[in-house]
Design a protein around this motif. Structure first.
Motif, PDB file in Angstrom:
ATOM      1  N   ALA A  43     -13.092  -0.443  -3.289  1.00 28.37           N
ATOM      2  CA  ALA A  43     -11.714  -0.063  -2.958  1.00 28.37           C
ATOM      3  C   ALA A  43     -11.310  -0.621  -1.599  1.00 28.37           C
ATOM      4  O   ALA A  43     -10.186  -1.115  -1.420  1.00 28.37           O
ATOM      5  CB  ALA A  43     -11.568   1.458  -2.978  1.00 28.37           C
ATOM      6  N   GLN A  44     -12.198  -0.561  -0.622  1.00 31.78           N
ATOM      7  CA  GLN A  44     -11.891  -1.089   0.705  1.00 31.78           C
ATOM      8  C   GLN A  44     -11.722  -2.608   0.663  1.00 31.78           C
ATOM      9  O   GLN A  44     -10.828  -3.164   1.306  1.00 31.78           O
ATOM     10  CB  GLN A  44     -13.014  -0.716   1.683  1.00 31.78           C
ATOM     11  N   TYR A  45     -12.569  -3.261  -0.124  1.00 28.07           N
ATOM     12  CA  TYR A  45     -12.476  -4.717  -0.251  1.00 28.07           C
ATOM     13  C   TYR A  45     -11.166  -5.107  -0.936  1.00 28.07           C
ATOM     14  O   TYR A  45     -10.470  -6.028  -0.495  1.00 28.07           O
ATOM     15  CB  TYR A  45     -13.680  -5.228  -1.038  1.00 28.07           C
ATOM     16  N   MET A  46     -10.799  -4.421  -2.032  1.00 29.58           N
ATOM     17  CA  MET A  46      -9.546  -4.705  -2.718  1.00 29.58           C
ATOM     18  C   MET A  46      -8.353  -4.538  -1.789  1.00 29.58           C
ATOM     19  O   MET A  46      -7.457  -5.380  -1.751  1.00 29.58           O
ATOM     20  CB  MET A  46      -9.382  -3.770  -3.923  1.00 29.58           C
ATOM     21  N   THR A  47      -8.338  -3.442  -1.042  1.00 29.65           N
ATOM     22  CA  THR A  47      -7.215  -3.169  -0.138  1.00 29.65           C
ATOM     23  C   THR A  47      -7.061  -4.274   0.892  1.00 29.65           C
ATOM     24  O   THR A  47      -5.946  -4.745   1.161  1.00 29.65           O
ATOM     25  CB  THR A  47      -7.410  -1.814   0.548  1.00 29.65           C
ATOM     26  N   ALA A  48      -8.181  -4.717   1.460  1.00 29.11           N
ATOM     27  CA  ALA A  48      -8.119  -5.776   2.466  1.00 29.11           C
ATOM     28  C   ALA A  48      -7.632  -7.086   1.852  1.00 29.11           C
ATOM     29  O   ALA A  48      -6.768  -7.772   2.414  1.00 29.11           O
ATOM     30  CB  ALA A  48      -9.495  -5.971   3.099  1.00 29.11           C
ATOM     31  N   CYS A  49      -8.166  -7.434   0.690  1.00 30.24           N
ATOM     32  CA  CYS A  49      -7.810  -8.715   0.078  1.00 30.24           C
ATOM     33  C   CYS A  49      -6.360  -8.753  -0.389  1.00 30.24           C
ATOM     34  O   CYS A  49      -5.718  -9.806  -0.356  1.00 30.24           O
ATOM     35  CB  CYS A  49      -8.732  -9.007  -1.106  1.00 30.24           C
ATOM     36  N   LEU A  50      -5.843  -7.618  -0.822  1.00 28.28           N
ATOM     37  CA  LEU A  50      -4.480  -7.592  -1.349  1.00 28.28           C
ATOM     38  C   LEU A  50      -3.433  -7.335  -0.278  1.00 28.28           C
ATOM     39  O   LEU A  50      -2.320  -7.857  -0.364  1.00 28.28           O
ATOM     40  CB  LEU A  50      -4.357  -6.541  -2.454  1.00 28.28           C
ATOM     41  N   HIS A  51      -3.779  -6.537   0.753  1.00 28.22           N
ATOM     42  CA  HIS A  51      -2.735  -6.058   1.659  1.00 28.22           C
ATOM     43  C   HIS A  51      -2.981  -6.320   3.132  1.00 28.22           C
ATOM     44  O   HIS A  51      -2.224  -5.826   3.974  1.00 28.22           O
ATOM     45  CB  HIS A  51      -2.530  -4.550   1.437  1.00 28.22           C
ATOM     46  N   ASP A  52      -4.001  -7.075   3.481  1.00 28.57           N
ATOM     47  CA  ASP A  52      -4.180  -7.433   4.892  1.00 28.57           C
ATOM     48  C   ASP A  52      -2.901  -8.103   5.399  1.00 28.57           C
ATOM     49  O   ASP A  52      -2.406  -9.046   4.779  1.00 28.57           O
ATOM     50  CB  ASP A  52      -5.367  -8.390   5.044  1.00 28.57           C
ATOM     51  N   PRO A  53      -2.312  -7.609   6.501  1.00 31.93           N
ATOM     52  CA  PRO A  53      -1.018  -8.147   6.953  1.00 31.93           C
ATOM     53  C   PRO A  53      -1.029  -9.633   7.252  1.00 31.93           C
ATOM     54  O   PRO A  53      -0.015 -10.320   7.070  1.00 31.93           O
ATOM     55  CB  PRO A  53      -0.739  -7.332   8.231  1.00 31.93           C
ATOM     56  N   GLN A  54      -2.173 -10.152   7.661  1.00 37.29           N
ATOM     57  CA  GLN A  54      -2.246 -11.562   8.045  1.00 37.29           C
ATOM     58  C   GLN A  54      -2.568 -12.484   6.871  1.00 37.29           C
ATOM     59  O   GLN A  54      -1.983 -13.566   6.743  1.00 37.29           O
ATOM     60  CB  GLN A  54      -3.312 -11.734   9.134  1.00 37.29           C
ATOM     61  N   ASP A  55      -3.485 -12.047   5.995  1.00 33.00           N
ATOM     62  CA  ASP A  55      -3.971 -12.934   4.942  1.00 33.00           C
ATOM     63  C   ASP A  55      -4.021 -12.299   3.556  1.00 33.00           C
ATOM     64  O   ASP A  55      -4.511 -12.932   2.610  1.00 33.00           O
ATOM     65  CB  ASP A  55      -5.387 -13.441   5.283  1.00 33.00           C
ATOM     66  N   GLY A  56      -3.545 -11.069   3.400  1.00 31.81           N
ATOM     67  CA  GLY A  56      -3.630 -10.412   2.111  1.00 31.81           C
ATOM     68  C   GLY A  56      -2.799 -11.105   1.040  1.00 31.81           C
ATOM     69  O   GLY A  56      -1.748 -11.685   1.325  1.00 31.81           O
ATOM     70  N   TYR A  57      -3.277 -11.042  -0.196  1.00 31.67           N
ATOM     71  CA  TYR A  57      -2.623 -11.762  -1.290  1.00 31.67           C
ATOM     72  C   TYR A  57      -1.169 -11.337  -1.458  1.00 31.67           C
ATOM     73  O   TYR A  57      -0.261 -12.174  -1.476  1.00 31.67           O
ATOM     74  CB  TYR A  57      -3.408 -11.510  -2.587  1.00 31.67           C
ATOM     75  N   TYR A  58      -0.919 -10.040  -1.594  1.00 36.70           N
ATOM     76  CA  TYR A  58       0.455  -9.587  -1.786  1.00 36.70           C
ATOM     77  C   TYR A  58       1.264  -9.629  -0.498  1.00 36.70           C
ATOM     78  O   TYR A  58       2.489  -9.750  -0.537  1.00 36.70           O
ATOM     79  CB  TYR A  58       0.473  -8.175  -2.381  1.00 36.70           C
TER      80      TYR A  58
END
Length: 354
Positions: free
Chosen positions: A20-35
Motif C-alpha cells: 500500500a505504501q509503495y502504491m501510494t508513492a508510485c501513484l501520488h508522489d507530488p514530484q514523480d507520481g504517475y497520477y
C-alpha cells in the motif's frame, strides 16, 4: 533523484514498505507520481477504460442516473458526483444522455473527486459547460442533499496490502532491497492477519485495502443519512483471493517494481469489503452484476442498433465496441457493477438483484 532512487533511500533508512505504501508513492508522489504527473489514458496511453471504448457506456450510465433521480422523486437539487473521472469522457456522455430527462441538469450540482492536477485540467476543459467543482475525497463534497455517485475504475487504484500464508503462518508482502540495492519483493516476519478467514491453505494470498473499505464506509454513511445511490464499476471478483497487484505500461503488463511512477499500478476491487462497509453504515447493497448484465439491463443492444441505423458506415466499429464492453472474454465478465443505495430506493437494473 528519481522516484526509484528516493524509494531505495527511504527503504535503506527505514526498512521495507508495504504494498500500500509503495502504491501510494508510485501513484501520488507530488514530484514523480504517475497520477500526479503523467497519467496516460486511451489508445495511445498506458491503458484504456470503458468510456473511451464507446459512447454507449457513458450514455447508459447517464440513463441509469436519470432513472435513479426519478426514482428518488426528482429532487430539485442533488449532488452528482464522479469519483476518478479520468479525462471527463464518461461524465460528458452521462450528461448528454441524462439531459433528456427534463429538470435533471438543472437539479444536478456536479462534483468531481480527483487528486491528479493533469487530469483536473483535462476535465475542466471537457466539462466547462457543466461548471464542475472538484474535491480531493468524498468527505469534501458538501452534504445537505441526496447523492448520485458513479465511479468507473476508481476502487482498483486505491492502495492495498497483501498477505501470504506460509508454513510459518501469515506474512505480509513487502517492497525492500536486494543485495545489489534494487527494489525487490520480500516477506515480513509472521504476524496476525487483519481479516477473519485466517485458516487458509499454505500458499493462499489475500489482499486487504483499508482505503477501499474507508470509501465504502463514507459512502454508506452518506447514502444512509441523505439518500441516493452509487454505481461502482471495476474489475474484480465477487470473492477476494489471489495476487491481483499489477502494473500497466503502454497496454502491457510489466514488472510492478520496474518503473516506479511511470506505470499505472492497480489491484482488483474488493466488492465484498466495500459493500459490507457501506451496509455497516446503514446503506443497502444490491447483488453484484457483471458489466455485461448491467449494460444489457440498461438496453445496450437497442442503443447499438439505434446508432448503427443512424450511421451505417460504423456498423462494424459499433459491433467491435459492443463486444469489447460485453463479451465474456473482454470487459463483460471481468468487470463487475456494485450498486449501493439508500434503503428506501430501488435503483434501475438492480430491482431483482437482491
Amino acid at each position: 533523484m528519481s522516484l526509484r532512487e528516493r524509494l531505495a533511500a527511504q527503504i535503506a533508512a527505514g526498512g521495507p514498505l508495504t504494498l500500500a505504501q509503495y502504491m501510494t508513492a508510485c501513484l501520488h508522489d507530488p514530484q514523480d507520481g504517475y497520477y500526479a504527473t503523467r497519467p496516460a489514458i486511451g489508445g495511445t496511453g498506458d491503458f484504456i477504460t470503458a468510456p473511451a471504448v464507446s459512447q454507449m457506456f457513458g450514455e447508459l450510465i447517464g440513463l441509469w442516473a436519470a432513472q435513479t433521480w426519478r426514482a428518488m422523486g426528482e429532487p430539485a437539487a442533488f449532488r452528482l458526483v464522479e469519483a476518478g473521472p479520468g479525462d471527463g469522457t464518461l461524465m460528458e456522455d452521462l450528461l448528454r444522455a441524462a439531459g433528456a430527462a427534463p429538470g435533471f441538469r438543472e437539479a444536478a450540482d456536479l462534483w468531481l473527486i480527483e487528486a491528479s492536477p493533469p487530469l483536473r485540467a483535462r476535465q475542466a476543459e471537457r466539462l466547462a459547460h457543466a461548471a464542475p467543482q472538484w474535491a480531493g475525497r468524498l468527505d469534501d463534497v458538501p452534504g445537505g442533499g441526496p447523492l448520485i455517485l458513479v465511479a468507473n475504475e476508481f476502487l482498483d487504484c486505491l492502495p492495498a496490502r497483501q498477505f501470504v500464508r506460509t508454513e510459518r503462518g501469515w506474512r505480509e508482502k513487502m517492497v525492500g532491497l536486494d543485495e545489489e540495492g534494487r527494489l525487490a519483493f520480500g516477506l515480513s516476519a509472521p504476524l496476525p492477519p487483519p481479516f477473519a478467514e485466517a485458516d487458509l491453505p499454505v500458499g493462499s494470498i489475500r489482499e486487504v485495502s483499508a482505503a477501499q473499505e474507508a470509501f465504502g464506509l463514507t459512502l454508506g454513511a452518506r447514502l444512509a443519512a441523505e439518500g441516493g445511490a452509487a454505481l461502482l464499476i471495476d474489475y474484480g471478483s465477487a470473492r477476494p483471493g489471489g495476487d491481483t497487484f499489477q502494473a500497466l505500461k503502454r497496454h502491457e503488463k510489466v514488472d510492478p517494481l520496474a518503473f516506479p511512477g511511470e506505470a499505472d499500478l492497480t489491484v482488483h476491487a474488493d466488492f465484498a469489503a466495500v459493500a459490507a462497509a457501506a451496509v455497516a453504515e446503514g446503506a443497502a447493497a444490491a447483488a453484484l452484476l457483471t458489466q455485461a448484465q448491467f449494460l444489457g439491463r440498461m438496453g445496450i443492444e437497442a442503443r447499438a442498433q439505434a446508432l448503427a441505423a443512424r450511421r451505417p458506415d460504423r456498423v462494424e466499429t459499433l459491433g467491435r465496441q459492443f463486444d469489447r464492453l460485453t463479451a465474456q472474454n473482454e470487459m463483460g465478465e471481468l468487470f463487475k457493477v456494485l450498486c449501493l443505495h439508500a434503503k428506501d430506493l430501488s435503483p434501475p437494473a438492480f430491482e431483482e438483484a437482491r
